[in-house]
Structure formats: C-alpha cells, structure tokens
Design a protein around this motif. Sequence first.
Motif, short mmCIF file in Angstrom:
data_model
loop_
_atom_site.label_atom_id
_atom_site.label_comp_id
_atom_site.label_asym_id
_atom_site.label_seq_id
_atom_site.Cartn_x
_atom_site.Cartn_y
_atom_site.Cartn_z
N SER A 63 -21.30 28.42 -28.78
CA SER A 63 -20.93 28.66 -27.39
C SER A 63 -22.12 29.21 -26.63
O SER A 63 -22.89 30.01 -27.16
N PRO B 62 -18.89 21.65 -32.58
CA PRO B 62 -18.97 22.66 -31.50
C PRO B 62 -17.91 23.73 -31.67
O PRO B 62 -16.80 23.47 -32.14
N HIS B 63 -18.27 24.94 -31.27
CA HIS B 63 -17.33 26.07 -31.33
C HIS B 63 -17.09 26.61 -29.92
O HIS B 63 -18.00 26.65 -29.09
N GLY C 125 -17.37 23.32 -26.99
CA GLY C 125 -16.55 22.13 -27.15
C GLY C 125 -16.60 21.20 -25.96
O GLY C 125 -16.41 19.98 -26.09
N GLY D 21 -19.12 18.75 -26.76
CA GLY D 21 -18.99 18.04 -28.02
C GLY D 21 -18.88 16.53 -27.92
O GLY D 21 -19.63 15.80 -28.59
N LEU E 250 -17.09 13.95 -34.60
CA LEU E 250 -16.89 15.20 -33.87
C LEU E 250 -15.74 15.98 -34.50
O LEU E 250 -14.64 15.45 -34.66
N CYS F 56 -14.19 19.77 -33.72
CA CYS F 56 -14.26 20.98 -32.90
C CYS F 56 -13.67 22.16 -33.66
O CYS F 56 -12.66 22.03 -34.35
N ALA G 62 -12.06 25.20 -30.09
CA ALA G 62 -12.94 24.91 -28.96
C ALA G 62 -12.19 24.49 -27.71
O ALA G 62 -11.13 23.86 -27.75
N LEU H 183 -12.17 22.03 -24.53
CA LEU H 183 -12.57 20.64 -24.39
C LEU H 183 -12.89 20.31 -22.94
O LEU H 183 -12.58 21.09 -22.04
N SER I 53 -11.06 11.98 -33.56
CA SER I 53 -11.98 13.01 -33.99
C SER I 53 -11.19 14.09 -34.71
O SER I 53 -10.03 13.90 -35.06
N TYR J 200 -10.11 18.44 -35.08
CA TYR J 200 -10.00 19.73 -34.42
C TYR J 200 -9.47 20.73 -35.43
O TYR J 200 -8.39 20.55 -36.00
N GLN K 282 -5.08 23.02 -26.44
CA GLN K 282 -6.08 22.02 -26.78
C GLN K 282 -5.72 21.31 -28.08
O GLN K 282 -5.89 20.09 -28.21
#
Length: 212
Positions: free
Chosen positions: A8, A59-60, A64, A67, A78, A80, A83, A85, A158, A160, A170
């Motif tokens: 982040s 990504p965190h 995100g 991402g 990907l 996440c 994250a 979005l 992807s 999550y 999310q």
Amino acid sequence: MRFCFLPSPLTTPAVGSRLAAELERRGHEAVVAGGGETDTTDLLARFVAAAEGADVVVPHSNAGRFGPAVASEVGAELVCLDALLPGGGEEGRWVDFLRAREQPDGLLAPWTRWWPEEDVLTVAGDHLELLRADEPRVSLRLLLQDPPAPTGWLEHRSGYLGFGDTYADQQALVAAHGWEVRRLDGTHLHLLTDPATVAEALLDVVGLLGRP
C-alpha cells in the motif's frame, strides 16, 4: 514461480518482507515493489517496473487499486490480499474519513496515527515500530485517483485472499464475478503477523488459477 508484492502507498515495503521471505523459503522467488511516489501515474510505473517477469502480482490494501493494471501490463496472475479494488475508494464516508486526516501541509497524517494506538497494536502485533519506520505520508489525491484499469478486469478470473471482514464488500464483489476467494481469520496485516499461514493460502489460490 516469481511473485511481486505491491505494498500500500500508506505503508513501507517492509510490510511485505516477511511474506516474501516465507515464499522464498518454499522455493519461490519474491520481490517487494518500492513506494514513495506521490503521483498515481508514477506509482503505477514503479509497480509495473518491479513486476516485470513476475508470474503472480500480489497487491495489499490500497495497492489493490493498481493490481489489475499491473498484472495486465506484465501478463501475470493477480491475487489480492485484503485489498481495495479499482473504484472502491469513492464511497462518501471514506472520503470524509480521509479529509479529516489531512494536515496543514496538505498531506495525510501517517497511517498508523489514524486510530488509537491500542487499535493499531491489535492489527500490527509486535511490528508497530517496523510500520512507523520511514512511514510515508501521501496526498488525498493519490488515494482517490485510481490508475486506469484494463477493460473487463473484473471478468478476468483472478484471486482474492481476505483477512476477516475488513473488505467483505470487495470479497463479495469478486466472488460474484467468478474469482477464487478465500478468507482467513486475521487482521488487515495478517501477512505481517502470520506470514506462513498467508503464504500457504496464497499458494493454494494460485494453484486454483492454474499456476503449478
């Protein structure tokens, strides 16, 4: 397999260091992208450069939002980690919350100062000093202006990995679009406080996406 962790913009890259070490212990390559950019376009460019050659972009938190663009640009999967979005930061209460943390110099207060210290300790465990070392301060614009997202990114299957219910909305959104979604009982910094469990779950999700 080569992983690229995107921290982040509100935290230092050190947040991903223990997860990267855990992935390397399991025989994978792992790099952690740097931060420090104050412009959305520049931060996206930094992330893309770090992710060149990666098989999986991870990504965190607020990273995100970048991402889907980074993964598309480098041709990676990907996944996440708890994250936000693209488009997820436009809700009015979130904007009001951030505006209340703007300082006279136009930058936000450091992320760990947004809540009472006891609440931050609940999330950070024994790692509060690591979080506060060189903790970045960013502009409100950086957090609210999404980078361009690839057309149809939400339809691209992807992964999550959520930690608790911080980003339950999310998780529900991507699950409805066919993403591989897993939830661990943990706080927002579970990757820092329990990297072994997060690494195992991350590899499980990657396997479901077809990566060996």
